[in-house]
Design a protein around this motif. Structure first.
Motif, mmCIF file in Angstrom:
data_model
loop_
_atom_site.group_PDB
_atom_site.id
_atom_site.type_symbol
_atom_site.label_atom_id
_atom_site.label_comp_id
_atom_site.label_asym_id
_atom_site.label_seq_id
_atom_site.Cartn_x
_atom_site.Cartn_y
_atom_site.Cartn_z
ATOM 1 N N PRO A 65 0.839 -1.208 0.000
ATOM 2 C CA PRO A 65 0.000 0.000 0.000
ATOM 3 C C PRO A 65 0.869 1.251 0.000
ATOM 4 O O PRO A 65 1.986 1.255 0.539
ATOM 5 C CB PRO A 65 -0.801 -0.129 1.305
ATOM 6 C CG PRO A 65 -0.022 -1.081 2.147
ATOM 7 C CD PRO A 65 0.650 -2.027 1.210
ATOM 8 N N LYS A 66 0.361 2.292 -0.580
ATOM 9 C CA LYS A 66 1.169 3.503 -0.750
ATOM 10 C C LYS A 66 1.488 4.200 0.569
ATOM 11 O O LYS A 66 2.409 5.016 0.610
ATOM 12 C CB LYS A 66 0.464 4.475 -1.695
ATOM 13 C CG LYS A 66 0.431 3.967 -3.130
ATOM 14 C CD LYS A 66 -0.040 5.016 -4.093
ATOM 15 C CE LYS A 66 0.047 4.514 -5.522
ATOM 16 N NZ LYS A 66 -0.325 5.549 -6.505
ATOM 17 N N GLU A 67 0.733 3.862 1.631
ATOM 18 C CA GLU A 67 1.057 4.445 2.931
ATOM 19 C C GLU A 67 2.113 3.636 3.671
ATOM 20 O O GLU A 67 2.472 3.975 4.805
ATOM 21 C CB GLU A 67 -0.204 4.571 3.783
ATOM 22 C CG GLU A 67 -0.823 3.250 4.201
ATOM 23 C CD GLU A 67 -1.845 2.737 3.200
ATOM 24 O OE1 GLU A 67 -2.688 1.919 3.590
ATOM 25 O OE2 GLU A 67 -1.796 3.175 2.022
ATOM 26 N N ASP A 68 2.633 2.581 3.050
ATOM 27 C CA ASP A 68 3.694 1.778 3.655
ATOM 28 C C ASP A 68 4.902 2.663 3.975
ATOM 29 O O ASP A 68 5.179 3.638 3.276
ATOM 30 C CB ASP A 68 4.104 0.671 2.678
ATOM 31 C CG ASP A 68 5.111 -0.302 3.267
ATOM 32 O OD1 ASP A 68 4.698 -1.319 3.840
ATOM 33 O OD2 ASP A 68 6.334 -0.024 3.155
ATOM 34 N N GLN A 69 5.621 2.315 5.047
ATOM 35 C CA GLN A 69 6.736 3.155 5.489
ATOM 36 C C GLN A 69 7.819 3.299 4.418
ATOM 37 O O GLN A 69 8.507 4.324 4.374
ATOM 38 C CB GLN A 69 7.347 2.605 6.776
ATOM 39 C CG GLN A 69 7.961 1.233 6.666
ATOM 40 C CD GLN A 69 8.530 0.753 8.001
ATOM 41 O OE1 GLN A 69 8.434 1.435 9.011
ATOM 42 N NE2 GLN A 69 9.143 -0.428 8.004
ATOM 43 N N ILE A 70 7.946 2.327 3.545
ATOM 44 C CA ILE A 70 8.937 2.450 2.472
ATOM 45 C C ILE A 70 8.566 3.594 1.537
ATOM 46 O O ILE A 70 9.419 4.415 1.161
ATOM 47 C CB ILE A 70 9.082 1.123 1.699
ATOM 48 C CG1 ILE A 70 9.907 0.128 2.517
ATOM 49 C CG2 ILE A 70 9.737 1.352 0.330
ATOM 50 C CD1 ILE A 70 10.159 -1.188 1.831
ATOM 51 N N PHE A 71 7.309 3.681 1.162
ATOM 52 C CA PHE A 71 6.896 4.749 0.251
ATOM 53 C C PHE A 71 6.833 6.108 0.951
ATOM 54 O O PHE A 71 7.024 7.147 0.317
ATOM 55 C CB PHE A 71 5.566 4.393 -0.406
ATOM 56 C CG PHE A 71 5.642 3.131 -1.227
ATOM 57 C CD1 PHE A 71 6.589 2.999 -2.226
ATOM 58 C CD2 PHE A 71 4.795 2.066 -0.969
ATOM 59 C CE1 PHE A 71 6.682 1.842 -2.973
ATOM 60 C CE2 PHE A 71 4.878 0.906 -1.706
ATOM 61 C CZ PHE A 71 5.824 0.784 -2.714
ATOM 62 N N GLN A 72 6.563 6.101 2.252
ATOM 63 C CA GLN A 72 6.667 7.344 3.011
ATOM 64 C C GLN A 72 8.099 7.864 2.963
ATOM 65 O O GLN A 72 8.334 9.060 2.754
ATOM 66 C CB GLN A 72 6.238 7.109 4.468
ATOM 67 C CG GLN A 72 4.774 6.748 4.652
ATOM 68 C CD GLN A 72 3.850 7.945 4.477
ATOM 69 O OE1 GLN A 72 4.290 9.085 4.395
ATOM 70 N NE2 GLN A 72 2.550 7.676 4.425
#
Length: 230
Positions: A65-72
């Protein structure tokens, strides 16, 4: 993610990393991949629609999901590079001698993003080889910091972001850098990214603070000193 990053751009991180690697080896961009159908030779589209449902891909192929810490963390790193790019434009207007360092830092931030986008738990050896991050850029930052510090007057008070447009913009980049570092820290602690990525961001904020003061000094601008209000 930063609000100004298009979802389609975020969803294309993996493709961007591949293009960067191809460019470094002087291979034709978009080599081996077709973005059009039939005999259509038009330029590739920037949008892929693969992120329309709120998911994006890591370099290892995971859908998260785009809210995953990697994408953050990727969004914060992207925003950091943009902030440095804006500061660089102000510095170019004043003909500062250190703008080449800002250029190099923006390139290194692409490598930081590549490493963050390659979680080690799902990475193959080929992934790790392409995205490994080393401590060499950290040493470069420390050398630059020491060089600027030798010319600066001793810091005896808390200073506020100020000192002209170049300096203020570099201070703004510093605060974005701190946010990027905070978002990367848990990823590094979990063993999903190289520790030197966190070290680089930590040292980069020190560099941006120092070079902001240096820019103010060279431009003859006054730095605002913190004073406790009565």
């Amino acid at each position: 993610m930063a609000s100004f990053i298009k979802p389609s751009v975020l969803g294309g991180f993996v493709r961007i990393f591949k293009l960067i690697r191809q460019h470094r080896t002087e291979k034709p961009l978009c080599c081996g991949r077709s973005y059009s159908s039939g005999g259509d030779s038009r330029a590739p589209r920037i949008y892929t629609k693969t992120g329309d449902k709120g998911f994006s891909s890591t370099f290892t192929g995971e859908r998260r999901p785009k809210e995953d810490q990697i994408f953050q963390a990727l969004g914060n790193t992207d925003e950091l590079s943009s902030a440095i790019g804006l500061a660089r434009e102000f510095c170019l207007d004043k003909s500062h001698s250190f703008t080449y360092q800002l250029d190099k830092i923006q390139c290194i931030l692409q490598d930081v993003s590549s490493n963050i986008a390659t979680p080690l738990s799902s990475a193959r050896k080929s992934h790790i080889k392409k995205t490994k991050f080393t401590a060499l850029p950290v040493a470069d930052l420390e050398t630059w910091i020491d060089s600027f510090t030798e010319e600066l007057p001793p810091l005896t008070n808390f200073i506020l972001p100020s000192g002209g447009k170049s300096s203020a913009a570099l201070h703004l980049a510093r605060t974005v850098c701190r946010r990027a570092e905070r978002s990367v820290a848990p990823i590094v602690r979990s063993g999903e990214a190289d520790p030197d990525v966190a070290k680089f961001l930590n040292r980069l904020s020190d560099y941006l603070f120092t070079v902001a003061r240096y820019a103010a000094m060279k431009e003859g601008e006054e730095e605002k000193i913190y004073k406790r209000l009565e």
